[in-house]
Design a protein around this motif. Structure first.
Motif, PDB file in Angstrom:
ATOM      1  N   GLU A   1       0.899  -1.158   0.000  1.00  0.00           N
ATOM      2  CA  GLU A   1       0.000   0.000   0.000  1.00  0.00           C
ATOM      3  C   GLU A   1       0.929   1.196   0.000  1.00  0.00           C
ATOM      4  O   GLU A   1       1.634   1.447   0.973  1.00  0.00           O
ATOM      5  CB  GLU A   1      -0.872  -0.047   1.250  1.00  0.00           C
ATOM      6  N   MET A   2       0.997   1.911  -1.141  1.00  0.00           N
ATOM      7  CA  MET A   2       2.161   2.751  -1.414  1.00  0.00           C
ATOM      8  C   MET A   2       2.027   4.216  -1.029  1.00  0.00           C
ATOM      9  O   MET A   2       2.935   4.992  -1.289  1.00  0.00           O
ATOM     10  CB  MET A   2       2.497   2.652  -2.910  1.00  0.00           C
ATOM     11  N   VAL A   3       0.925   4.615  -0.442  1.00  0.00           N
ATOM     12  CA  VAL A   3       0.732   6.049  -0.257  1.00  0.00           C
ATOM     13  C   VAL A   3       1.537   6.598   0.924  1.00  0.00           C
ATOM     14  O   VAL A   3       2.308   7.529   0.786  1.00  0.00           O
ATOM     15  CB  VAL A   3      -0.765   6.375  -0.094  1.00  0.00           C
ATOM     16  N   TYR A   4       1.337   5.975   2.098  1.00  0.00           N
ATOM     17  CA  TYR A   4       2.056   6.457   3.276  1.00  0.00           C
ATOM     18  C   TYR A   4       3.327   5.643   3.469  1.00  0.00           C
ATOM     19  O   TYR A   4       3.391   4.477   3.090  1.00  0.00           O
ATOM     20  CB  TYR A   4       1.158   6.360   4.512  1.00  0.00           C
TER      21      TYR A   4
ATOM     22  N   ASN B   1       2.666   2.138   7.583  1.00  0.00           N
ATOM     23  CA  ASN B   1       1.281   1.647   7.503  1.00  0.00           C
ATOM     24  C   ASN B   1       0.977   0.624   8.596  1.00  0.00           C
ATOM     25  O   ASN B   1       0.656  -0.529   8.311  1.00  0.00           O
ATOM     26  CB  ASN B   1       1.031   1.010   6.131  1.00  0.00           C
TER      27      ASN B   1
ATOM     28  N   GLU C   1      -1.527   0.346  10.267  1.00  0.00           N
ATOM     29  CA  GLU C   1      -2.949   0.017  10.277  1.00  0.00           C
ATOM     30  C   GLU C   1      -3.270  -1.157   9.353  1.00  0.00           C
ATOM     31  O   GLU C   1      -4.350  -1.711   9.408  1.00  0.00           O
ATOM     32  CB  GLU C   1      -3.780   1.239   9.866  1.00  0.00           C
ATOM     33  N   LEU C   2      -2.299  -1.532   8.519  1.00  0.00           N
ATOM     34  CA  LEU C   2      -2.588  -2.562   7.517  1.00  0.00           C
ATOM     35  C   LEU C   2      -2.276  -3.950   8.056  1.00  0.00           C
ATOM     36  O   LEU C   2      -1.385  -4.140   8.870  1.00  0.00           O
ATOM     37  CB  LEU C   2      -1.780  -2.316   6.248  1.00  0.00           C
ATOM     38  N   ARG C   3      -3.020  -4.931   7.543  1.00  0.00           N
ATOM     39  CA  ARG C   3      -2.795  -6.334   7.869  1.00  0.00           C
ATOM     40  C   ARG C   3      -3.056  -7.128   6.606  1.00  0.00           C
ATOM     41  O   ARG C   3      -3.879  -6.718   5.776  1.00  0.00           O
ATOM     42  CB  ARG C   3      -3.732  -6.776   8.995  1.00  0.00           C
TER      43      ARG C   3
ATOM     44  N   ASP D   1      -6.369 -10.778   5.601  1.00  0.00           N
ATOM     45  CA  ASP D   1      -7.685 -10.812   4.956  1.00  0.00           C
ATOM     46  C   ASP D   1      -7.591 -11.322   3.528  1.00  0.00           C
ATOM     47  O   ASP D   1      -8.601 -11.657   2.924  1.00  0.00           O
ATOM     48  CB  ASP D   1      -8.293  -9.406   4.950  1.00  0.00           C
ATOM     49  N   GLN D   2      -6.395 -11.350   2.986  1.00  0.00           N
ATOM     50  CA  GLN D   2      -6.242 -11.742   1.577  1.00  0.00           C
ATOM     51  C   GLN D   2      -5.507 -13.064   1.415  1.00  0.00           C
ATOM     52  O   GLN D   2      -4.988 -13.353   0.340  1.00  0.00           O
ATOM     53  CB  GLN D   2      -5.493 -10.646   0.812  1.00  0.00           C
TER      54      GLN D   2
ATOM     55  N   PRO E   1       3.691  -8.316   4.218  1.00  0.00           N
ATOM     56  CA  PRO E   1       3.588  -7.271   3.196  1.00  0.00           C
ATOM     57  C   PRO E   1       4.958  -6.984   2.578  1.00  0.00           C
ATOM     58  O   PRO E   1       5.996  -7.390   3.114  1.00  0.00           O
ATOM     59  CB  PRO E   1       3.087  -6.055   3.983  1.00  0.00           C
TER      60      PRO E   1
ATOM     61  N   GLY F   1       5.342  -1.786   6.063  1.00  0.00           N
ATOM     62  CA  GLY F   1       4.341  -2.284   5.121  1.00  0.00           C
ATOM     63  C   GLY F   1       3.074  -2.764   5.780  1.00  0.00           C
ATOM     64  O   GLY F   1       2.046  -2.934   5.123  1.00  0.00           O
TER      65      GLY F   1
ATOM     66  N   PHE G   1      -9.167   5.175  22.295  1.00  0.00           N
ATOM     67  CA  PHE G   1      -8.933   4.015  21.427  1.00  0.00           C
ATOM     68  C   PHE G   1      -8.440   4.476  20.063  1.00  0.00           C
ATOM     69  O   PHE G   1      -8.987   5.404  19.467  1.00  0.00           O
ATOM     70  CB  PHE G   1     -10.232   3.231  21.280  1.00  0.00           C
TER      71      PHE G   1
ATOM     72  N   LEU H   1      -7.604   2.563  16.604  1.00  0.00           N
ATOM     73  CA  LEU H   1      -7.561   1.301  15.847  1.00  0.00           C
ATOM     74  C   LEU H   1      -6.257   1.181  15.060  1.00  0.00           C
ATOM     75  O   LEU H   1      -5.706   0.096  14.918  1.00  0.00           O
ATOM     76  CB  LEU H   1      -8.765   1.251  14.901  1.00  0.00           C
ATOM     77  N   ARG H   2      -5.773   2.310  14.576  1.00  0.00           N
ATOM     78  CA  ARG H   2      -4.571   2.314  13.757  1.00  0.00           C
ATOM     79  C   ARG H   2      -3.350   1.782  14.512  1.00  0.00           C
ATOM     80  O   ARG H   2      -2.431   1.233  13.908  1.00  0.00           O
ATOM     81  CB  ARG H   2      -4.325   3.754  13.282  1.00  0.00           C
TER      82      ARG H   2
END
Lengths: 392, 422
Positions: free
Chosen positions: B111-114, B117, B119-121, B124-125, B148, B155, B232, B234-235
């Motif tokens: 996920e190339m924007v920031y 990341n 917050e990413l996992r 799910d894929q 990632p 990542g 809280f 989430l990120r």
């Protein structure tokens, strides 16, 4: 669906706003409300179905003081309910299918983008679709709410103005953002792949859960609480599974839209019991959107698994014909484009069946609807018929 | 390692391939060994348990997906009703553990924007038992660390999973499994932002970790009743197991200087469980510093290097070994090197001087230790997952091949019934 507005103008049934009553006699009537009638008669009064039966006794029906006209459709004639498309962007103007300036646009409404004079919409009417759930697209993650409208008369009949919320659990928003070159940063925004899509969904649902701000997340809160349908577009097997993961985390019950690879995860779907709105493409290709692996008997497999699904998209009748050809039971095929979609999108009290009190949305055929050689003679919406010979 | 521009092209090609990877609707590869009701006894000519000396003429008992007993055939009494699988002319070893893989799912890697990341996992894929994993099993790989990519400095969080069939919840060992950080090379930005050079990149990573650490500290203080509950976020939630040292950070780091900054920032300052997950080029020269700190090295994918001073190609794994690194293994960075060739990474390390015994441990128990899953996988001991590779001889010899693989006690690949895939 307490939150949706039902706007139904009363004067949509006749050219000159006067009462009218017509008794249609056909060799066969698929009511989608029990076994077909053969022969069958349907009495239409002022845009509504007043009575249905093998022989309708006009003496016992209040016709509002007018004489009932009798129309005999002749040998081999078949009537069925107008088709219900549970997910479509065809009614939307070509520049208004998606919002692309922001990933979350919960308050955007498809109703404001419908092009009532679009040729593509008229073609769907002539192909038998009388009711359509016009939805925002999947170019952003949460596009807004859908509207359920009739396909005739320039939007005089809006069944649900501000209905189901649409969310994309697929790669569409990401593939739109992904620049395919480096650096990505300043020209694009999250998401650029599925991990980002998942994050934006989780973040939005989480904010809605924790928000005390009434306005921003009201509609999403309603969807989570089950007061407003939540449609989630997922095609790939793993994305369909992820919809379940997210549903567990945030406690919603979605309607799955797309479902091209649903046959791969039918066990998971049986466990969860989500209704599906299938984007079933006519065979001729092995790959669907996102490179999903198509199975031509996807509907048949899901039907055997006991799952509830509608078939959606343009040319619904052709889709049902092909689904049947590749293994779907004929009765289920008929239901999947009429009564089942009406039920899934919450308008089964008005459309999807030929029954007393329902809107007079009918299709007249020259033979069995699912036969390839059968053609449509006319389509009726709210008692008004298309003139197929003139208009096609 | 391969140059960045090539890697980008490769990734693009591979992403395309992922999109085109067919996955069969009905998975016919699950064999009907019902290890839950009855047990299975496997007789083997030689067992590398990776928990002590090899056993000649041994027997492994499997029950409920776990290893019940391992020993010589004389010692082990096969209980009544157990299915007996005879591999008495073959070798057995624990399923191989891959410390750095990108072939566990859809191919959504970067996920190339920031630049960071957290917050990413990626779980799910995941696509269990996908085509690449099926071949990986034929190469003996039963566990992968699916992470990632290194397109950005952080990542996201990766997952530890089995390569066998099942639903995601069946194959996942731990999620979040690891955090992925990339310190140099691929994540270098050339668009004029902070982070185009190593100072900037490490500044960005450090700022993100500080934010996470502060959040976790606040939360811990709240649990001890010393502070009010933090708002809280989430990120930052997945930083909790990271800063509690329950999961490691696997670091895309290579070259002497970059690993210096890995050690200084991630280990010494942030007190994280760190895994050096490339450690290639001349990085082995810092091996003693890693050994002092017990930092694991999972070297590769291309684990040999021209030493200009000596004028010869050296194997970097053996160079780390010589400098005292204990938890030492190899990786494929699959699909950079195909996942099924994990054994061959170890073979090449042996060619350059690593011992065979250490090499077999390096692709099993040492990798499991680095990933902090050695309570579940990596050795053949009672109570551990019954992930067993049966091969025609030592897996390090390319002339041998894998005959049968058990994952969680189930036979998932058997050349006697399937075709030989690899």
């Amino acid at each position: 669906m307490a939150i949706v507005a039902c706007v139904a103008l009363p004067n949509t049934f006749a050219d000159d706003n006067e009462s009218s009553a017509t008794l249609y006699k056909a060799s066969k009537v698929y009511t989608m409300d029990g076994d077909p009638l053969s022969p069958g008669q349907v009495l239409v009064v002022d845009g509504k179905i007043k009575a249905v039966g093998k022989n309708v006794d006009l003496g016992g029906v209040d016709l509002g003081g007018v004489e009932a006209e009798s129309v005999d459709l002749g040998d081999n004639s078949v009537l069925m309910p107008g088709l219900v498309d549970a997910y479509s962007q065809t009614p939307l103007s070509s520049t208004g299918m998606d919002e692309i300036t922001s990933e979350v646009t919960l308050d955007f409404q498809a109703i404001h983008s419908i092009d009532w004079d679009k040729n593509a919409l008229r073609r769907q009417l002539h192909a038998g679709t009388t009711t359509v759930n016009a939805s925002p697209g999947t170019q952003n993650v949460m596009g807004g709410t859908a509207a359920i409208v009739k396909t005739m008369d320039h939007g005089e009949t809006v069944l649900v103005e501000n209905g189901a919320m649409l969310a994309a659990m697929c790669n569409d928003p990401a593939s739109r953002n992904f620049s395919r070159s480096r650096p990505d940063t300043i020209y694009v925004r999250q998401p650029t792949n599925r991990m980002g899509v998942v994050w934006i969904l989780r973040n939005t649902f989480d904010k809605a859960k924790r928000s005390t701000d009434k306005d921003t997340y009201t509609k999403l809160k309603e969807s989570v609480a089950g007061e407003r349908p939540l449609m989630m577009v997922s095609r790939m097997s793993y994305d369909i599974v992820t919809v379940g993961t997210l549903a567990d985390e945030f406690g919603f019950k979605p309607i799955l839209v797309g479902g091209e690879e649903a046959y791969k995860v039918k066990a998971e779907l049986i466990e969860r019991g989500y209704p599906l709105i299938l984007k079933y493409d006519n065979p001729g290709t092995t790959r669907g959107a996102e490179g999903s692996e198509l199975c031509w008997n996807n509907p048949g497999i899901l039907a055997e698994a006991g799952l509830t699904f509608a078939i959606a998209g343009d040319n619904l009748l052709e889709k049902a014909r092909f689904a049947r050809r590749f293994g779907l039971d004929a009765d289920v095929a008929m239901a999947s484009i009429t009564s089942t979609p009406a039920e899934i999108i919450g308008v089964s009290d008005r459309v999807g069946k030929i029954a007393a009190g329902y809107d007079a949305d009918l299709i007249a055929f020259t033979g069995e609807p699912l036969e390839l050689t059968t053609s449509i003679r006319w389509v009726m919406v709210n008692g008004k018929t298309t003139d197929h010979q003139k208009e096609n | 390692m391969i140059p960045n521009h090539l890697k980008t092209i490769l990734t693009a090609v591979l992403l395309y391939l992922f999109a085109a990877t067919p996955v069969s609707a009905e998975d016919t590869d699950i064999k009907k060994v019902d290890a839950e009701s009855t047990g299975v006894a496997v007789h083997v000519g030689k067992i590398f348990t990776c928990a002590g000396d090899p056993i000649a003429d041994g027997t492994i008992l499997i029950k409920d997906g776990k290893i019940e007993a391992v020993g010589t055939r004389k010692e082990i009494e096969v209980p009544q009703g157990y299915e007996v699988v005879d591999h008495s002319d073959q070798f057995a070893m624990p399923g191989l553990v891959e410390a750095h893989s990108h072939v566990g799912g859809s191919g959504d890697l970067n996920e190339m924007v920031y630049q960071t990341n957290p917050e990413l996992r990626n779980w799910d894929q995941i696509i269990p038992h996908n085509d690449q994993l099926k071949v990986a099993i034929a190469g003996g790989v039963t566990t992968i660390c699916y992470i990632p990519g290194s397109g950005t400095n952080m990542g996201g969080f990766g997952v530890l999973m089995k390569s066998g069939p099942g639903k995601p919840e069946d194959v996942i060992i731990r999620a979040p499994g690891v955090l992925k950080i990339a310190q140099a090379g691929n994540p270098e930005r050339r668009g004029g932002e902070t982070g185009s050079g190593r100072m900037g990149m490490n500044y960005v990573i450090r700022q993100q970790l500080m934010e996470g650490k502060y959040y976790v500290r606040q939360y811990d203080a709240f649990l001890k009743g010393k502070a009010k509950e933090p708002e809280f976020n989430l990120r930052l939630e997945n930083f909790k197991p990271l800063f509690h040292r329950e999961i490691p950070v696997v670091v895309h780091t290579q070259q002497y200087q970059v690993i210096q900054s890995t050690v200084r920032m991630l280990h010494d300052e942030m007190n994280l469980k760190v895994v050096i997950d490339h450690g290639t080029f001349d990085a082995y020269k810092i091996g003693r510093e890693l050994a002092k700190r017990d930092i694991p090295v999972m070297a590769g994918p291309r684990a040999f290097q021209l030493d200009r001073e000596r004028g010869q190609i050296v194997g970097i794994v053996n160079e780390y070994e010589k400098r005292g690194v204990k938890v030492l293994g190899v990786n494929t960075d699959a699909p950079v090197i195909p996942q099924e060739e994990l054994f061959f990474q170890a073979t090449m390390a042996v060619r350059f001087g690593w011992s065979e015994e250490r090499a077999i441990r390096g692709v099993t128990i040492e990798a499991a230790k680095a990933l902090m899953i050695d309570d579940r996988v990596g050795s053949l001991e009672p109570g551990k997952d019954a992930d067993i590779v049966i091969s025609t001889g030592s897996i390090l010899d390319p002339r041998n091949y894998v005959k049968e693989v058990f994952i969680d006690g189930k036979s998932v690949y058997d050349t006697a019934k399937d075709r030989r895939r690899f």
